[in-house]
Design an enzyme around this catalytic site. Sequence first.
Site, PDB file in Angstrom:
ATOM      1  N   LYS A  40       0.784  -1.114  -0.116  1.00 34.94           N
ATOM      2  CA  LYS A  40      -0.152   0.108  -0.116  1.00 34.94           C
ATOM      3  C   LYS A  40       0.822   1.095   0.109  1.00 34.94           C
ATOM      4  CE  LYS A  40      -4.284  -1.766  -0.172  1.00 34.94           C
ATOM      5  NZ  LYS A  40      -4.910  -2.144   1.034  1.00 34.94           N
TER       6      LYS A  40
ATOM      7  N   ARG B  58      -3.726 -10.412   3.814  1.00 38.72           N
ATOM      8  CA  ARG B  58      -3.854 -10.496   2.366  1.00 38.72           C
ATOM      9  C   ARG B  58      -2.636  -9.965   1.793  1.00 38.72           C
ATOM     10  NH1 ARG B  58      -6.137  -7.290  -2.017  1.00 38.72           N
ATOM     11  NH2 ARG B  58      -7.406  -8.359  -3.282  1.00 38.72           N
TER      12      ARG B  58
END
Length: 257
Positions: A202, A238
């Site tokens: 991210k 994840r």
Amino acid sequence: MGVVNVTPDSFSDGGVNFDPGDAVASARRMLVEGAAIVDVGGESTRPGAESVSVDEELRRIVPVLEQLDGAPVSIDTSKAEVARRALALGAELVNDVTALRGEPALADVVGESGAYLCLMHMQGEPRTMQADPRYDDVVSEVAAFLEQRLHAAVAAGIAEERICLDPGIGFGKTVEHNFELVRRLDELTALGRPVVIGFSRKSSLGKLLGDPQATTGSVAASVGAAVAAYERGATILRVHDVREHVEALAAAQAALA
């Protein structure tokens, strides 16, 4: 949970797995590397992403799922028809970034199939979610949202023991919001359901390390955030880089034993 984006425009790996053969190969490699399940998605939910039609999403994911028959697979979708087809092709879990708000009919599909469900928090929608995210208290607000959506899912006929919760790292949150969610993860695990954390690659990780214009984060930073989340009670991670995360978690588990 390994990530297989069958898209041309996902934030960190758009196009890498757009060809069905490449997506299948990636999924199989992730399973060999230690993923418990692979999350297949045919629509990007990166900041600024536009939605795609049901037909296009099915065109992307059906050939992949057909070739992964028998493998542990989840489907990353908010569309009832896409979920229905994916579950018929062997998917075990529906990963819905809208937490059943995008298409309420999705609840019936999940409930009737007996599949697992992941409910995620997102402020706004992908096209605009990172414009100016604001909270009075991000953790308490995300927890309240997830608790409400959990109750709604159970009321719709989905067994509570088949539901997991995702605070939505990067989905309508600033860098500070994302790390606060991990720091206070115990307030989310207190809801009594497994918590999913998707910090992998991210942009917050790149920004933390000094690049204010970062669109992705490094593998090393991803692993660090994942281990911190694991230590604070996350059940499912994840990730894009399965082997590195599996090895890091093995070391963390040994140290914490």
